[in-house]
Design a protein around this motif. Structure first.
Motif, mmCIF file in Angstrom:
data_model
loop_
_atom_site.group_PDB
_atom_site.id
_atom_site.type_symbol
_atom_site.label_atom_id
_atom_site.label_comp_id
_atom_site.label_asym_id
_atom_site.label_seq_id
_atom_site.Cartn_x
_atom_site.Cartn_y
_atom_site.Cartn_z
ATOM 1 N N TRP A 15 -2.509 -8.772 -1.801
ATOM 2 C CA TRP A 15 -3.950 -9.017 -1.912
ATOM 3 C C TRP A 15 -4.579 -7.947 -2.784
ATOM 4 C CZ3 TRP A 15 -6.619 -13.216 -0.283
ATOM 5 C CH2 TRP A 15 -6.005 -14.056 0.632
ATOM 6 N N ARG A 26 -4.839 -13.407 -3.672
ATOM 7 C CA ARG A 26 -3.491 -13.105 -3.172
ATOM 8 C C ARG A 26 -2.448 -13.485 -4.217
ATOM 9 N NH1 ARG A 26 0.539 -16.164 -0.866
ATOM 10 N NH2 ARG A 26 1.944 -15.054 0.507
ATOM 11 N N PHE A 53 -11.243 -11.412 -2.789
ATOM 12 C CA PHE A 53 -9.840 -11.052 -2.635
ATOM 13 C C PHE A 53 -8.999 -12.196 -3.171
ATOM 14 C CE2 PHE A 53 -11.984 -8.676 0.678
ATOM 15 C CZ PHE A 53 -11.390 -7.431 0.609
#
Length: 125
Positions: free
Chosen positions: A88, A82, A80
């Motif tokens: 995200w 951001r 993931f």
């Protein structure tokens, strides 16, 4: 169509004007709109290019927050990243692709270290 950031009663909002219609979106509305638009864009043609376009000036996120985890239902790693504007984004990277990504990152790091070493050697005493 016009889109602008406004300060509605002390909190930021986005004002979207299309034709004669106006809508004011708060932060959760903007997050939901971005997510829904990204789902729709995934099915549109032409598709997003598989390689970054050299002619496009992309917005870069400097030192983004990231998170990784293993998923028992997937042979690889879930990553993931951001983005402060987009939120995200999750990527399921298969093991083999993960090895190639690791090698590419290590190669960039090694090149940066070589360049730094050459630079310091070239400095006058």
């Amino acid at each position: 169509m016009s889109i602008e950031l406004v300060n509605e009663y002390g909190q930021h909002a986005v004002c979207v004007k299309v034709g004669g219609q106006v809508v004011l979106l708060d932060t959760p509305d903007v997050d939901g709109l971005i997510e829904e638009l990204s789902k729709l864009r995934a099915h549109m043609q032409p598709a997003v290019p598989e390689q970054p376009l050299r002619s496009h000036q992309y917005v870069l996120e400097i030192d983004p927050c990231w998170y990784t985890e293993r998923n028992p239902l997937f042979d690889g790693t879930v990553v993931f990243l951001r983005h402060t504007g987009l939120g995200w984004a999750g990527f399921a990277i298969p093991t083999e692709s993960g090895h190639r990504l690791k090698a590419a990152l290590c190669a960039h790091e090694a090149a940066a270290q070589r360049d730094a070493h050459v630079f310091t050697q070239a400095l006058p005493n």
